[in-house]
Design a protein around this motif. Structure first.
Motif, PDB file in Angstrom:
ATOM      1  N   LEU A   9      57.956  42.882 -19.458  1.00  0.00           N
ATOM      2  CA  LEU A   9      58.346  41.818 -18.544  1.00  0.00           C
ATOM      3  C   LEU A   9      57.630  41.923 -17.208  1.00  0.00           C
ATOM      4  N   TRP A  10      57.245  43.137 -16.833  1.00  0.00           N
ATOM      5  CA  TRP A  10      56.694  43.375 -15.488  1.00  0.00           C
ATOM      6  C   TRP A  10      55.409  44.187 -15.648  1.00  0.00           C
ATOM      7  N   SER A  11      54.297  43.485 -15.878  1.00  0.00           N
ATOM      8  CA  SER A  11      53.056  44.179 -16.222  1.00  0.00           C
ATOM      9  C   SER A  11      52.371  44.788 -15.011  1.00  0.00           C
ATOM     10  N   THR A  12      52.656  44.285 -13.798  1.00  0.00           N
ATOM     11  CA  THR A  12      52.022  44.818 -12.600  1.00  0.00           C
ATOM     12  C   THR A  12      53.009  44.763 -11.451  1.00  0.00           C
ATOM     13  N   PRO A  13      53.009  45.761 -10.581  1.00  0.00           N
ATOM     14  CA  PRO A  13      53.941  45.766  -9.434  1.00  0.00           C
ATOM     15  C   PRO A  13      53.479  44.878  -8.284  1.00  0.00           C
ATOM     16  N   ARG A  14      52.337  44.192  -8.402  1.00  0.00           N
ATOM     17  CA  ARG A  14      51.775  43.390  -7.302  1.00  0.00           C
ATOM     18  C   ARG A  14      52.177  41.917  -7.368  1.00  0.00           C
ATOM     19  N   GLN A  15      53.212  41.601  -8.111  1.00  0.00           N
ATOM     20  CA  GLN A  15      53.508  40.193  -8.341  1.00  0.00           C
ATOM     21  C   GLN A  15      53.917  39.460  -7.069  1.00  0.00           C
ATOM     22  N   TYR A  64      44.922  39.581 -13.303  1.00  0.00           N
ATOM     23  CA  TYR A  64      45.903  40.660 -13.196  1.00  0.00           C
ATOM     24  C   TYR A  64      46.921  40.695 -14.342  1.00  0.00           C
ATOM     25  N   GLY A  65      46.933  39.673 -15.174  1.00  0.00           N
ATOM     26  CA  GLY A  65      47.992  39.593 -16.159  1.00  0.00           C
ATOM     27  C   GLY A  65      47.939  40.638 -17.253  1.00  0.00           C
ATOM     28  N   GLU A  73      43.188  52.934 -24.946  1.00  0.00           N
ATOM     29  CA  GLU A  73      41.874  53.256 -25.500  1.00  0.00           C
ATOM     30  C   GLU A  73      41.268  52.050 -26.218  1.00  0.00           C
ATOM     31  N   ASN A  74      39.953  51.893 -26.070  1.00  0.00           N
ATOM     32  CA  ASN A  74      39.167  50.856 -26.755  1.00  0.00           C
ATOM     33  C   ASN A  74      39.559  49.432 -26.352  1.00  0.00           C
ATOM     34  N   ILE A  75      40.069  49.257 -25.157  1.00  0.00           N
ATOM     35  CA  ILE A  75      40.423  47.934 -24.667  1.00  0.00           C
ATOM     36  C   ILE A  75      39.613  47.643 -23.405  1.00  0.00           C
ATOM     37  N   ALA A  76      38.847  46.573 -23.435  1.00  0.00           N
ATOM     38  CA  ALA A  76      38.076  46.111 -22.275  1.00  0.00           C
ATOM     39  C   ALA A  76      38.334  44.625 -22.109  1.00  0.00           C
ATOM     40  N   LEU A  77      38.596  44.194 -20.882  1.00  0.00           N
ATOM     41  CA  LEU A  77      38.960  42.811 -20.618  1.00  0.00           C
ATOM     42  C   LEU A  77      37.943  42.143 -19.714  1.00  0.00           C
ATOM     43  N   ASP A  78      37.701  40.868 -19.971  1.00  0.00           N
ATOM     44  CA  ASP A  78      36.847  40.047 -19.114  1.00  0.00           C
ATOM     45  C   ASP A  78      37.755  39.200 -18.223  1.00  0.00           C
ATOM     46  N   PRO A  79      37.814  39.469 -16.925  1.00  0.00           N
ATOM     47  CA  PRO A  79      38.765  38.756 -16.064  1.00  0.00           C
ATOM     48  C   PRO A  79      38.458  37.278 -15.872  1.00  0.00           C
ATOM     49  N   SER A  80      37.298  36.812 -16.323  1.00  0.00           N
ATOM     50  CA  SER A  80      36.940  35.405 -16.116  1.00  0.00           C
ATOM     51  C   SER A  80      37.234  34.536 -17.334  1.00  0.00           C
ATOM     52  N   ARG A  81      37.723  35.116 -18.422  1.00  0.00           N
ATOM     53  CA  ARG A  81      37.799  34.369 -19.673  1.00  0.00           C
ATOM     54  C   ARG A  81      38.810  33.226 -19.593  1.00  0.00           C
ATOM     55  N   VAL A  82      39.967  33.437 -18.972  1.00  0.00           N
ATOM     56  CA  VAL A  82      40.963  32.376 -18.856  1.00  0.00           C
ATOM     57  C   VAL A  82      40.536  31.365 -17.809  1.00  0.00           C
ATOM     58  N   ALA A  83      40.034  31.865 -16.675  1.00  0.00           N
ATOM     59  CA  ALA A  83      39.618  30.969 -15.598  1.00  0.00           C
ATOM     60  C   ALA A  83      38.506  30.035 -16.052  1.00  0.00           C
ATOM     61  N   ALA A 119      39.494  23.219  -8.742  1.00  0.00           N
ATOM     62  CA  ALA A 119      38.586  24.195  -8.129  1.00  0.00           C
ATOM     63  C   ALA A 119      39.239  24.863  -6.928  1.00  0.00           C
ATOM     64  N   VAL A 120      39.964  24.099  -6.118  1.00  0.00           N
ATOM     65  CA  VAL A 120      40.651  24.673  -4.956  1.00  0.00           C
ATOM     66  C   VAL A 120      41.701  25.680  -5.414  1.00  0.00           C
ATOM     67  N   GLY A 121      42.499  25.305  -6.418  1.00  0.00           N
ATOM     68  CA  GLY A 121      43.486  26.239  -6.935  1.00  0.00           C
ATOM     69  C   GLY A 121      42.851  27.490  -7.518  1.00  0.00           C
ATOM     70  N   SER A 122      41.732  27.325  -8.216  1.00  0.00           N
ATOM     71  CA  SER A 122      41.039  28.481  -8.791  1.00  0.00           C
ATOM     72  C   SER A 122      40.520  29.399  -7.703  1.00  0.00           C
ATOM     73  N   ALA A 123      39.986  28.822  -6.626  1.00  0.00           N
ATOM     74  CA  ALA A 123      39.495  29.640  -5.513  1.00  0.00           C
ATOM     75  C   ALA A 123      40.625  30.430  -4.873  1.00  0.00           C
ATOM     76  N   CYS A 124      41.792  29.797  -4.733  1.00  0.00           N
ATOM     77  CA  CYS A 124      42.941  30.523  -4.183  1.00  0.00           C
ATOM     78  C   CYS A 124      43.328  31.682  -5.090  1.00  0.00           C
ATOM     79  N   GLY A 125      43.397  31.429  -6.378  1.00  0.00           N
ATOM     80  CA  GLY A 125      43.761  32.482  -7.308  1.00  0.00           C
ATOM     81  C   GLY A 125      42.739  33.591  -7.390  1.00  0.00           C
ATOM     82  N   ALA A 126      41.470  33.254  -7.134  1.00  0.00           N
ATOM     83  CA  ALA A 126      40.412  34.264  -7.192  1.00  0.00           C
ATOM     84  C   ALA A 126      40.299  35.074  -5.909  1.00  0.00           C
ATOM     85  N   GLY A 127      41.138  34.763  -4.920  1.00  0.00           N
ATOM     86  CA  GLY A 127      41.077  35.501  -3.656  1.00  0.00           C
ATOM     87  C   GLY A 127      39.995  35.014  -2.733  1.00  0.00           C
ATOM     88  N   LEU A 128      39.693  33.730  -2.767  1.00  0.00           N
ATOM     89  CA  LEU A 128      38.669  33.135  -1.921  1.00  0.00           C
ATOM     90  C   LEU A 128      39.288  32.020  -1.072  1.00  0.00           C
TER      91      LEU A 128
END
Length: 247
Positions: A9-15, A64-65, A73-83, A119-128
């Motif tokens: 339910l809580w994958s990261t403490p930075r929510q 962050y999700g 082990e053996n797990i690598a994620l591409d952070p841009s795939r959903v965006a 695009a504006v929402g995506s920039a906000c979510g990307a930290g820009l």
């Protein structure tokens, strides 16, 4: 409560921190939506705001999700795939806003603002946040600041060559007219028969409008056609202002 009880339910403490970009996207896209709402566009305040907030949330999920899986082990994620899917996915929503009425395309600008809100929402979510604010300001520069320039351009642009003819019907004149237009360096883009009338002696007269493409001598062509047997009049002109989409 042990961590394993709520890790799903809580994958990261930075929510709580991640909620700030969503709030910024909410504010900026609300401003864009208010401008569209004031213009009584088909997509207004709620649509633009939801698109912007949703885009921000998708980008944050992409970044962050899945942080809790990176340690395995053996797990690598591409952070841009959903965006990356936002860019193509938002096209379906924008396409629903575009329609054709009386041969004029409507809704293109509104569909573009939906794309910008994403695009504006995506920039906000990307930290820009700076990029998001600049893009929001750019929206007002384009939709409001460029309107006088667009109107001035429409007034000064060259209208397409238009040729009006009145001729006696049934003599094969139309075929000759089309051949003469082609020989003068024009391509016939549209042929419109406006009306047919009868003279006092029962002769049927047709009124024809030709929309041409090319840069030949239009006045010379009109004079040449006026000398054809059966042609009663030939003039140049246009149909008035064309129905362009409003910004």
């Amino acid at each position: 409560m042990p961590p394993e009880w709520y890790s799903a339910l809580w994958s990261t403490p930075r929510q709580w921190e991640l909620a700030l970009p969503v709030v910024l996207a909410l504010v900026l896209t609300t401003v864009i939506g208010l401008e569209r709402e004031a213009g009584a566009k088909s997509a207004g305040l709620r649509t633009h705001t939801l698109v912007g907030v949703g885009s921000a949330v998708f980008v944050l999920i992409s970044k962050y999700g899945f942080a809790d899986l990176l340690g395995q082990e053996n797990i690598a994620l591409d952070p841009s795939r959903v965006a990356a899917q936002i860019v193509s996915g938002i096209g379906f929503l924008g396409a629903g806003l575009i329609f054709v009425r009386q041969d004029a395309v409507r809704g293109l600008t509104t569909a573009a603002t939906i794309w910008l809100a994403a695009a504006v929402g995506s920039a906000c979510g990307a930290g820009l946040p700076l990029l998001a604010v600049v893009a929001t300001a750019g929206h007002f520069v384009v939709t409001r600041g460029l309107q006088p320039l667009a109107r001035a351009t429409r007034r000064r642009r060259r209208e397409p060559p238009m040729l009006r003819l009145r001729y006696t019907d049934g003599l094969g004149i139309l075929r000759t007219v089309l051949e003469r237009c082609t020989g003068a360096g024009f391509a016939v883009a549209q042929v419109s028969v406006e009306r047919e009338t009868f003279t006092d002696d029962g002769v049927r007269v047709a009124a024809l409008t030709l929309l041409l493409q090319g840069r030949g001598d239009l006045a010379g062509l009109a004079g040449e056609l006026a000398e054809l047997d059966g042609v009663r009049s030939a003039s140049t002109g246009d149909d008035g202002p064309r129905d362009d989409e409003e910004l």
